[in-house]
Design a protein around this motif. Structure first.
Motif: not given
Length: 522
Positions: A426-430
């Protein structure tokens, strides 16, 4: 009835049906909805369902409950709301909702190739024959009708289709019956004509054999009803009766066919019957005489009659009248049926228009159709969402207009907390699709390293531009779809993976952060 659908975290893909009344959600076994995930309290929250309304209340959990990105104690929730718990993101779904998702494929060069919306793109052909027929009708034939609907009003197309239905039905049911009755009449009429021809042949065979033309008798044909014309001629084609055509050669088409038929060695029948035109029957018969030398009967002449009895004309008139009467009666019934279907379809839209106007004026809180038409339910859900947002903005008055966009830092921090407990990549983007966080599993899968890519746009730090384009497209779809989870697919490390993107929507109605997860296809 509502259900919780896990769109992110450890239980992603699982569904939990909410019963009418109180539903306790937590890690404890006594809970109505048991969530065996670390960080969730034994009695974390409750969801109370009453009719079509649901209420969310935090039960003093240690890590809190987030509704659409905001920490809450209690709130009314609706179809499509996102509820975030530690390592879990739920979407509240009304069981009759059918969401349309638009996917786009990304080419190797990074260019996007737009696909048709799900409601247009046909699904795979089913195996069952009835479903195959329905599939062909809906996705092969109906697109042509839908194309016409882009040019013409629905009521015009419906009236045309109904008119064609009436004409086709009447033609397919009445015509066979009228045709059968006409055939029966033609057969009986032909038998009558054959009888006349046989009678002429019987009484004139000896006279023709001896060339005694003065003894040839055709008087009864002159006065017989239905005989429009006749010709009695020998095997050379010379006319012997009527007197007015004596010694002329035949020129009328049916008489010539009759001579060819009588002269043919293949003609075994003694009579020839043909329908010449509407209401006219041609009847021909050989006139045979005994040849003593040959010891057999040989043709010595031919009688050719054009038979047009009044009964055929009367029958044709009756058939035309019966068809027109049936068509007129069916047209009146079809007109009545058109009125029923048209106004039955129109009324729910009139009610919907009225309730929207009342809702915009603040006189009505939610749109609720009293007329049953389940196809309008998704549209009603969307309208209710828009009305609620309109009330929220209106309640803020003049201060509802934002001087500047809300900062996305808090939303990113919340998703980073979820990322810590993620069991899969998983990853988080702004909000700008810049990489803000990525776990080690996702690093190995995508080849993106957080220490050198943090703060860099996904399109620039990803090795495969097609992958980056897919993620960006899913982010945009989720942001434009009120934060709902969007799903796509892409090949990573040699295996197909499902890509899921969920966005957190800020109070300014803009996406503030994106949570991206990957699941390997089995």
């Amino acid at each position: 009835m509502y259900k919780l659908v896990a769109v992110g975290g450890k239980l992603r893909g699982q569904e939990f049906v909410l019963e009418e009344g109180d539903n306790i959600v937590g890690r404890g076994d006594e809970s109505s909805v048991v969530l065996p995930v670390n960080g969730i309290s034994k009695r974390h929250m409750s969801i109370t369902v009453t009719s079509d309304v649901a209420y969310l209340k935090d039960l003093g959990s240690s890590n809190g409950t987030f509704l659409n990105g905001e920490l809450i104690k209690s709130a009314t929730i609706k179809d499509g709301d996102l509820i975030a718990l530690p390592d879990l993101i739920f979407k509240l779904v009304y069981v009759t909702e059918k969401k349309i998702i638009i996917h786009r494929k990304a080419t190797e060069t990074g260019e996007e190739e737009e696909e048709e919306p799900a409601y247009i793109k046909p699904p795979p052909m089913p195996k069952e024959l009835p479903l195959k027929i329905l599939h062909i009708f809906r996705y092969k034939i109906m697109p042509f009708i839908h194309g016409m609907n882009e040019e013409y009003e629905w009521k015009v197309l419906f009236s045309i289709a109904l008119s064609l239905f009436v004409v086709a039905t009447i033609s397919l049911t009445i015509f066979p019956i009228l045709s059968d009755s006409k055939k029966i009449l033609l057969v009986e009429t032909a038998k009558r004509g054959v009888h006349f021809a046989q009678e002429i042949a019987r009484i004139n065979a000896r006279a023709l054999e001896k060339k005694q033309l003065d003894r040839i008798d055709t008087a009864f044909l002159e006065t017989e009803d239905g005989v429009s014309s006749y010709e009695l001629f020998d095997m050379e084609g010379r006319i012997v009766r009527p007197i007015g055509k004596l010694n002329e050669h035949i020129s009328e088409t049916f008489s010539i066919k009759s001579l060819e038929w009588a002269s043919s060695q293949k003609s075994s029948k003694n009579e020839l019957v043909q329908i010449l035109e509407e209401g006219v029957i041609g009847v021909a018969a050989k006139i045979n005489a005994y040849d003593a030398k040959l010891g057999s009967f040989e043709p010595v002449g031919i009688i050719s009659i054009r038979f047009a009895p009044r009964s055929l004309a009367i029958e044709a008139t009756k058939n035309s009248r019966a068809y027109l009467e049936s068509l007129s009666t069916s047209a009146l019934v079809a007109l009545f049926f058109f009125g029923i279907v048209y106004f039955l379809t129109l009324r729910p839209f009139e009610e919907l228009k009225y309730q929207i106007e009342q809702g915009m004026k603040g006189k009505l809180r939610n749109v609720e159709l009293k007329y049953m038409m389940k196809e309008l339910k998704p549209l009603v859900n969307i309208i209710n969402t828009l009305l609620q947002r309109n009330r929220e903005l209106s309640s803020e008055g003049e201060s509802a207009e934002f001087a500047e966009l809300e900062d996305d830092t808090s939303y990113i921090d919340h998703l980073k907390e979820f990322l810590k407990g993620a069991s899969g990549p998983a990853m988080v983007l702004n909000s700008n699709k810049d990489l803000m966080a990525i776990n080690m599993i996702a690093e190995d899968l995508t080849g993106i390293r957080q220490n050198v890519s943090e703060g860099i746009n996904i399109l620039e730090c990803a090795r495969e531009k097609g992958f980056a384009a897919t993620v960006i497209e899913l982010c945009d779809n989720s942001a434009n779809n009120h934060g709902f989870s969007e799903q796509g697919e892409y090949e990573l490390s040699g295996f197909n993976h499902q890509v899921f993107v969920t966005s957190l929507i800020g109070s300014d109605n803009f996406a503030k952060a994106y949570y991206v997860t990957f699941v390997k296809e089995e």
